[in-house]
Scaffold this motif. Sequence first.
Motif, PDB file in Angstrom:
ATOM      1  N   ILE A   1       1.019  -1.052   0.034  1.00 51.43           N
ATOM      2  CA  ILE A   1       0.044  -0.183  -0.069  1.00 51.43           C
ATOM      3  C   ILE A   1       1.109   0.852   0.378  1.00 51.43           C
ATOM      4  O   ILE A   1       0.514   2.043  -0.899  1.00 51.43           O
ATOM      5  N   ARG A   2       2.045   0.781   1.154  1.00 47.09           N
ATOM      6  CA  ARG A   2       2.856   2.779   0.805  1.00 47.09           C
ATOM      7  C   ARG A   2       3.623   2.809  -0.487  1.00 47.09           C
ATOM      8  O   ARG A   2       3.637   3.985  -0.527  1.00 47.09           O
ATOM      9  N   ALA A   3       3.821   1.843  -1.237  1.00 49.77           N
ATOM     10  CA  ALA A   3       4.480   1.941  -2.473  1.00 49.77           C
ATOM     11  C   ALA A   3       3.728   2.603  -3.624  1.00 49.77           C
ATOM     12  O   ALA A   3       4.311   3.236  -4.729  1.00 49.77           O
ATOM     13  N   ARG A   4       2.772   2.182  -3.186  1.00 54.59           N
ATOM     14  CA  ARG A   4       1.512   3.321  -4.554  1.00 54.59           C
ATOM     15  C   ARG A   4       0.555   4.379  -4.171  1.00 54.59           C
ATOM     16  O   ARG A   4       0.148   4.828  -4.030  1.00 54.59           O
ATOM     17  N   GLY A   5       1.641   4.598  -2.846  1.00 54.34           N
ATOM     18  CA  GLY A   5       1.658   6.048  -2.454  1.00 54.34           C
ATOM     19  C   GLY A   5       0.440   6.851  -1.602  1.00 54.34           C
ATOM     20  O   GLY A   5       0.109   7.647  -0.962  1.00 54.34           O
ATOM     21  N   GLN A   6       0.007   5.480  -0.950  1.00 58.60           N
ATOM     22  CA  GLN A   6      -1.118   5.453  -0.438  1.00 58.60           C
ATOM     23  C   GLN A   6      -0.908   5.808   1.805  1.00 58.60           C
ATOM     24  O   GLN A   6      -0.123   5.112   2.199  1.00 58.60           O
ATOM     25  N   ALA A   7      -1.169   7.115   2.390  1.00 57.44           N
ATOM     26  CA  ALA A   7      -0.765   7.040   3.189  1.00 57.44           C
ATOM     27  C   ALA A   7      -1.196   5.535   4.379  1.00 57.44           C
ATOM     28  O   ALA A   7      -2.716   5.434   3.543  1.00 57.44           O
ATOM     29  N   LEU A   8      -0.760   5.436   5.038  1.00 65.83           N
ATOM     30  CA  LEU A   8      -1.394   4.255   6.440  1.00 65.83           C
ATOM     31  C   LEU A   8      -2.455   4.931   7.003  1.00 65.83           C
ATOM     32  O   LEU A   8      -3.156   3.958   7.856  1.00 65.83           O
ATOM     33  N   ASP A   9      -2.500   6.090   8.204  1.00 67.91           N
ATOM     34  CA  ASP A   9      -3.879   6.488   8.708  1.00 67.91           C
ATOM     35  C   ASP A   9      -5.149   5.776   8.592  1.00 67.91           C
ATOM     36  O   ASP A   9      -5.876   6.348   9.582  1.00 67.91           O
ATOM     37  N   ARG A  10      -5.299   5.450   7.591  1.00 65.15           N
ATOM     38  CA  ARG A  10      -6.588   5.299   6.862  1.00 65.15           C
ATOM     39  C   ARG A  10      -6.392   3.830   6.623  1.00 65.15           C
ATOM     40  O   ARG A  10      -7.663   3.398   6.140  1.00 65.15           O
ATOM     41  N   VAL A  11      -5.801   2.892   6.802  1.00 67.45           N
ATOM     42  CA  VAL A  11      -5.811   1.546   6.735  1.00 67.45           C
ATOM     43  C   VAL A  11      -6.096   0.781   7.568  1.00 67.45           C
ATOM     44  O   VAL A  11      -4.719   0.742   8.572  1.00 67.45           O
ATOM     45  N   VAL A  12      -6.643   0.098   7.725  1.00 69.34           N
ATOM     46  CA  VAL A  12      -7.199  -1.448   8.656  1.00 69.34           C
ATOM     47  C   VAL A  12      -6.652  -2.370   8.890  1.00 69.34           C
ATOM     48  O   VAL A  12      -7.004  -3.224   7.642  1.00 69.34           O
ATOM     49  N   ILE A  13      -5.658  -2.975   9.935  1.00 70.47           N
ATOM     50  CA  ILE A  13      -4.794  -3.730   9.134  1.00 70.47           C
ATOM     51  C   ILE A  13      -6.281  -5.196  10.220  1.00 70.47           C
ATOM     52  O   ILE A  13      -5.972  -5.100  12.147  1.00 70.47           O
TER      53      ILE A  13
END
Length: 348
Positions: free
Chosen positions: A216-228
Motif C-alpha cells: 500500500i505504501r509503495a503505491r503512494g497511499q498514507a497508512l493512517d486510514r488503513v485498518v489491518i
Amino acid sequence: MSARSERQGKVQTVLGLVDPAELGPTLMHEHVFIDLTPPPLRLSPPPVQEEEINLCNCFGIAYGQKPFMRNYRLDETEVAIAELMEMKAAGGRALVDLTVGGLNPEPDRLVEVARATGVHLVMGCGHYVNDYQHPANHARSADDFAREMIEQITVGAWGTKVRAGIIGEIGCQAPWTDTEKRVMDGAITAMQETGAALNVHPGRDADQPMEVVGFIRARGQALDRVVISHIDRTIFDDERLLRLADTGCLIEFDLFGWEQTAYPAADIDMPNDGMRLRMVKQLVDRGHRDQVLISHDICTRTRLGRYGGHGYQHIFANIVPRMLRRGFTQDDVDTLLVKTPRRLLSFQ
C-alpha cells in the motif's frame, strides 16, 4: 457538487449520509448477514438434515468438534434485529458490516435492519480472499476492480441503490495471490478517488500484515486510514506488533469474545480476551492509542447470543467495564470505540 465533496466529512450509512457526531460507540468489524461456507462445500449439501444449534451441541460446533454447515450462515433478519437491539441496550450505537464479494452481501436487508433498530449500519465493498471470489474475477484488471468499488460507494452496491461507506474487508492470504493483489491495487485507487478508509483481511502469517502495508505504501497511499484486521489471530510477538504499529496503520483486535484456544481455520492457540486487552494496553502505553480498534468479527451462528454465543453486545456489556478495571481511562475507551471509528468512517 462532486460525488466526493458531497461525502466529505460525512459518514455514509446504508440509510444515507450522517454527521459523524451521530455515530456514538461503534463496532468496526462485524457481519450481520454472511455466507462463510467454504467454497468446496457450497455445492455439496449436508448428508443429513441438520438440527438447529442448541445448548446441547453449541460447544462442539463452536470448537470445531462437530461439523455443522448452517453455522457458516447468518441469514435470519429477525435474529439480526434482536441481536442488534441487545447491543444497543448495552451501549452500542453503530456497526460496520464488512460482508463483501464472495460472502453473499445483503444490502437491502441491512437497510431493513437499520430501520428496525435505529443502529447506524455502514456497509463495506470489494472482495474477500481468492477462493471465495467469482471465477471471472481472476481475469479482471486492477482498474476494473477500482471502478467497481468506486461505483459501490457513489452509486450503489451489489445491484442495489445502497451505498458502501468503507472499502473492505479486502481479502488477502499467505502466500498472496495475483488476483488478491489486483483487488488490493483497485482498492487503493478507490480510496484515493473517494476518500473512504480501507479495511484489510490479512493472510494467516505473522509477516503478511507488513507485506500488505509495504504494498500500500509503495503505491503512494498514507497508512493512517488503513485498518489491518485480525491481529489477534495473526501476530503473537511484541516485536512484530510494535513494528506494525510504527508504520502508522490501524491495528484491529476484532475477535473479542473468542475465549477458546481452538481456531478451526489454522493450527494456532488463540488468545483470550484478557490477553487481547494486554496487547491493546501495550499499544496504548506506547503512544499508539489512536491506531487501535476493537470488535468481534461475528461471522458464525455460534457467536450470536441466540445460539449460545456472546453477541454484538459483549464489548459494551463486558469488555468496557473490564477495561476500566485494568487501567484504561474513559478517554482511552472513547478513543477506541468512538473517536477513531468516527475519524475513519468520515470521508476525507
